[in-house]
Design an enzyme around this catalytic site. Structure first.
Site, PDB file in Angstrom:
ATOM      1  N   HIS A   1       0.848  -1.187   0.000  1.00 25.81           N
ATOM      2  CA  HIS A   1       0.000   0.000   0.000  1.00 25.81           C
ATOM      3  C   HIS A   1       0.882   1.235   0.000  1.00 25.81           C
ATOM      4  O   HIS A   1       1.931   1.235   0.637  1.00 25.81           O
ATOM      5  CB  HIS A   1      -0.928   0.008   1.231  1.00 25.81           C
ATOM      6  CG  HIS A   1      -2.084   0.923   1.057  1.00 25.81           C
ATOM      7  ND1 HIS A   1      -2.007   2.262   1.315  1.00 25.81           N
ATOM      8  CD2 HIS A   1      -3.338   0.684   0.596  1.00 25.81           C
ATOM      9  CE1 HIS A   1      -3.176   2.814   1.039  1.00 25.81           C
ATOM     10  NE2 HIS A   1      -3.995   1.890   0.597  1.00 25.81           N
TER      11      HIS A   1
ATOM     12  N   ASP B   1      -7.922  -5.365  -0.088  1.00 29.61           N
ATOM     13  CA  ASP B   1      -8.420  -6.218  -1.165  1.00 29.61           C
ATOM     14  C   ASP B   1      -8.017  -7.683  -1.035  1.00 29.61           C
ATOM     15  O   ASP B   1      -8.456  -8.516  -1.809  1.00 29.61           O
ATOM     16  CB  ASP B   1      -7.916  -5.692  -2.524  1.00 29.61           C
ATOM     17  CG  ASP B   1      -8.587  -4.381  -2.893  1.00 29.61           C
ATOM     18  OD1 ASP B   1      -9.776  -4.239  -2.572  1.00 29.61           O
ATOM     19  OD2 ASP B   1      -7.922  -3.520  -3.487  1.00 29.61           O
TER      20      ASP B   1
HETATM   21  N1  CMC Z   1       4.275  -7.611  -4.853  1.00 28.48           N
HETATM   22  C1  CMC Z   1       5.622  -7.584  -4.996  1.00 28.48           C
HETATM   23  N2  CMC Z   1       6.368  -6.471  -4.825  1.00 28.48           N
HETATM   24  C2  CMC Z   1       5.741  -5.339  -4.528  1.00 28.48           C
HETATM   25  C3  CMC Z   1       4.348  -5.287  -4.348  1.00 28.48           C
HETATM   26  C4  CMC Z   1       3.612  -6.475  -4.529  1.00 28.48           C
HETATM   27  N3  CMC Z   1       2.282  -6.485  -4.375  1.00 28.48           N
HETATM   28  N4  CMC Z   1       3.974  -4.026  -4.040  1.00 28.48           N
HETATM   29  C5  CMC Z   1       5.102  -3.301  -4.018  1.00 28.48           C
HETATM   30  N5  CMC Z   1       6.172  -4.096  -4.295  1.00 28.48           N
HETATM   31  C6  CMC Z   1       7.589  -3.688  -4.303  1.00 28.48           C
HETATM   32  C7  CMC Z   1       7.925  -2.876  -5.538  1.00 28.48           C
HETATM   33  O1  CMC Z   1       8.387  -3.699  -6.593  1.00 28.48           O
HETATM   34  C8  CMC Z   1       8.991  -1.948  -5.003  1.00 28.48           C
HETATM   35  O2  CMC Z   1      10.173  -2.690  -4.881  1.00 28.48           O
HETATM   36  P1  CMC Z   1      11.610  -1.969  -5.116  1.00 28.48           P
HETATM   37  O3  CMC Z   1      11.724  -0.963  -4.017  1.00 28.48           O
HETATM   38  O4  CMC Z   1      12.604  -3.072  -5.030  1.00 28.48           O
HETATM   39  O5  CMC Z   1      11.537  -1.335  -6.470  1.00 28.48           O
HETATM   40  C9  CMC Z   1       8.527  -1.643  -3.576  1.00 28.48           C
HETATM   41  O6  CMC Z   1       7.742  -2.788  -3.190  1.00 28.48           O
HETATM   42  C10 CMC Z   1       7.676  -0.384  -3.450  1.00 28.48           C
HETATM   43  O7  CMC Z   1       6.579  -0.513  -4.357  1.00 28.48           O
HETATM   44  P2  CMC Z   1       5.977   0.689  -5.197  1.00 28.48           P
HETATM   45  O8  CMC Z   1       5.289   0.146  -6.398  1.00 28.48           O
HETATM   46  O9  CMC Z   1       7.019   1.748  -5.417  1.00 28.48           O
HETATM   47  O10 CMC Z   1       4.930   1.267  -4.136  1.00 28.48           O
HETATM   48  P3  CMC Z   1       3.724   2.200  -4.461  1.00 28.48           P
HETATM   49  O11 CMC Z   1       3.411   2.920  -3.209  1.00 28.48           O
HETATM   50  O12 CMC Z   1       3.991   3.029  -5.678  1.00 28.48           O
HETATM   51  O13 CMC Z   1       2.528   1.187  -4.855  1.00 28.48           O
HETATM   52  C11 CMC Z   1       0.743  -0.358  -4.666  1.00 28.48           C
HETATM   53  C12 CMC Z   1       1.558   0.746  -3.970  1.00 28.48           C
HETATM   54  C13 CMC Z   1      -0.482  -0.652  -3.826  1.00 28.48           C
HETATM   55  C14 CMC Z   1       0.281   0.142  -6.048  1.00 28.48           C
HETATM   56  C15 CMC Z   1       1.641  -1.623  -4.807  1.00 28.48           C
HETATM   57  O14 CMC Z   1       2.001  -2.100  -3.529  1.00 28.48           O
HETATM   58  C16 CMC Z   1       0.962  -2.742  -5.602  1.00 28.48           C
HETATM   59  O15 CMC Z   1       1.044  -2.736  -6.844  1.00 28.48           O
HETATM   60  N6  CMC Z   1       0.244  -3.690  -4.928  1.00 28.48           N
HETATM   61  C17 CMC Z   1      -0.514  -4.719  -5.610  1.00 28.48           C
HETATM   62  C18 CMC Z   1      -1.834  -4.150  -6.084  1.00 28.48           C
HETATM   63  C19 CMC Z   1      -2.809  -3.954  -4.939  1.00 28.48           C
HETATM   64  O16 CMC Z   1      -3.007  -4.834  -4.112  1.00 28.48           O
HETATM   65  N7  CMC Z   1      -3.476  -2.782  -4.959  1.00 28.48           N
HETATM   66  C20 CMC Z   1      -4.524  -2.483  -3.968  1.00 28.48           C
HETATM   67  C21 CMC Z   1      -4.129  -1.373  -3.046  1.00 28.48           C
HETATM   68  S1  CMC Z   1      -5.256  -1.245  -1.635  1.00 28.48           S
HETATM   69  C22 CMC Z   1      -6.767  -0.788  -2.332  1.00 28.48           C
HETATM   70  C23 CMC Z   1      -6.791   0.625  -2.713  1.00 28.48           C
HETATM   71  O17 CMC Z   1      -7.096   1.474  -1.845  1.00 28.48           O
HETATM   72  O18 CMC Z   1      -6.516   0.938  -3.876  1.00 28.48           O
END
Ligand code: CMC
Length: 428
Positions: free
Chosen positions: A307, A364
């Protein structure tokens, strides 16, 4: 603490006010930055940028706190009704008994959608994704109620739009499902509560009314409350930015629905079940999928994990995990994907990759398991999220307009070509 932040640019010191919120959240107000210095800030994905100040939702991602208008999510999810929470989020206070009765009656009176709207529904191809339908139907409401396009009307007129939207979205959602099956539409009934009415329109047939199950209704009530608002997330920010051009509420919320659809936002609930099903079909080897999620050359991510704001735990996930157990128990359902989900969570929570990055199950991760248990088809999961999030979108839109916020229009750093002259096609 100093009252101003100092930024030194090109050898000159500039001071900018520090803003402190009611929960001691601190921000540097850089609204005069460009005028004073010629610089802008650059922040992809707005990871460090507050787009507004808001009195609706407080969340502390480090401590796992979520409150609507000051009320802890745990208390609301345990004791409140969804429409009570909707009232709270939109109007700022929990309703008194007479206020609540009036609110519910107003909503019940507007649950029907115009018969002409059925023609649009019927024109969608079989199997059309209900989020696409929901977004266009919500936007279409503005054409049936053209007075809504004047967003400078007095509060009472705007309020009618709010009531209509809250009342009609469950009908639109349930009908988009019926339509995808090419089943006849079931009309809302005034005797039912908000959640019961939705289940009735989803699962009754015109020839046979199915009585809403109280366990299902209770579970749905809880899920909707947990989704009611989440401050400046992708869809809420979209609603605010669309509304900041003085676009009407229906159009602004329709944009919120489309923003929610993506798998990184609300679409994750559908993606989680699809992922769990894929792991099950693949033999249930959880470690293999954890490795895939960690592999930077693999685009797979553990859906329902991570998140932007929560870095220790998502308080909504804690409540939903328990609710999933309770609902499956109460309904006597044994869903193998719940076991896979729990195994996956256990392995991930002990794995250095996930621990180091603060990746935990989000709202989720378990919600789809409940939706499935109560008979909601997978493609409808994100629509369920939209039903829950509607009060938040409305509250965010209303607050933004009442604060008379300026049109949302970010800047950019241009990285394209410098000036060059047009060359005719023969010479290229
Ligand atoms: N699985 C594997 N690695 C992950 C995941 C995941 N679900 N989420 C983040 N990471 C890694 C990412 O690759 C990055 O690694 P590194 O630092 O080595 O590059 C690190 O964690 C930080 O991730 P980010 O993408 O920069 O973080 P963000 O804040 O931009 O994204 C997120 C947040 C929710 C989009 C992301 O965690 C994700 O894609 N999760 C899966 C989709 C998901 O479950 N979304 C629902 C969110 S809750 C409902 C809502 O309110 O929307």
């Amino acid at each position: 603490m100093s009252e101003n932040a100092k930024i030194i640019l090109d050898g000159e010191t500039h001071e900018f006010p520090i803003v402190v919120g009611t929960e001691n959240e601190k921000a540097i107000d850089i609204s005069k930055l460009r005028g004073a210095t010629g610089y802008i800030t650059l922040d992809y994905g707005f990871k460090n940028t507050g787009s507004t100040s808001s009195a609706i939702t407080f969340l502390d991602g480090e401590k796992g706190i979520l409150r609507y208008r000051g009320y802890p999510i745990e208390q609301l999810a345990e004791h409140a009704e969804f429409l009570e929470v909707a009232y709270l989020v939109i109007y700022g206070e929990l309703p008194t008994k007479p206020q609540y009765e009036k609110f519910k009656t107003d909503i019940v009176r507007h649950t029907l959608v115009h018969e002409d709207m059925k023609h649009f529904l019927e024109a969608y191809p079989r199997g059309a994704h209900p989020m696409g339908i929901a977004a266009s139907m919500v936007c279409s409401l503005s054409t049936f109620y053209p007075e809504s396009q004047d967003t400078n009307r007095e509060a009472e007129a705007v309020n009618l739009t709010i009531i209509r939207l809250l009342a009609k979205l469950p009908t639109i959602a349930a009908w988009s499902h019926k339509n995808s099956l090419r089943h006849p539409f079931v009309y809302p009934q005034n005797k039912y509560s908000y959640t019961e009415n939705f289940m009735h329109m989803m699962f009754s047939m015109p020839t046979e009314e199915s009585t809403p199950d109280p366990i299902v209704s209770k579970a749905l009530n809880k899920l909707l409350i947990l989704h009611a608002d989440h401050e400046q997330n992708c869809s809420a920010s979209t609603v605010r930015i669309v509304g900041s051009s003085h676009a009407n509420l229906y159009a602004s919320v329709a944009a919120g629905v489309t923003a929610l659809w993506g798998p990184l936002h609300g679409g994750a609930n559908q993606a989680v079940i699809e992922m769990l099903e894929a792991i099950k079909a693949d033999g249930g080897d959880v470690d293999k999928w954890i490795d895939k999620a960690k592999d930077k050359d693999d685009t797979f991510r553990l859906m329902g994990f991570g998140h932007r704001v929560y870095k220790n735990f998502d308080p909504r996930a804690t409540i939903i995990k328990k609710a999933a157990d309770d609902v499956l128990d109460a309904l006597g359902i044994d869903d193998p994907v719940l076991d896979i989900a729990k195994k996956l969570e256990k392995v991930a929570l002990e794995d250095e990759y996930f621990v180091k990055r603060g990746l935990y199950p989000n709202v989720d991760f378990y919600s789809g398991i409940i939706y499935r248990a109560i008979g909601i088809p997978t493609e409808m999961f994100t629509v369920m999220f939209a039903l829950g999030r509607l009060p938040g979108w409305i509250g965010q839109w209303k607050e933004m307009r009442e604060n008379n916020e300026p049109i949302g229009r970010p800047r950019q750093v241009y990285t394209g070509s410098n000036k060059r002259d047009y060359v005719s096609i023969e010479k290229r």
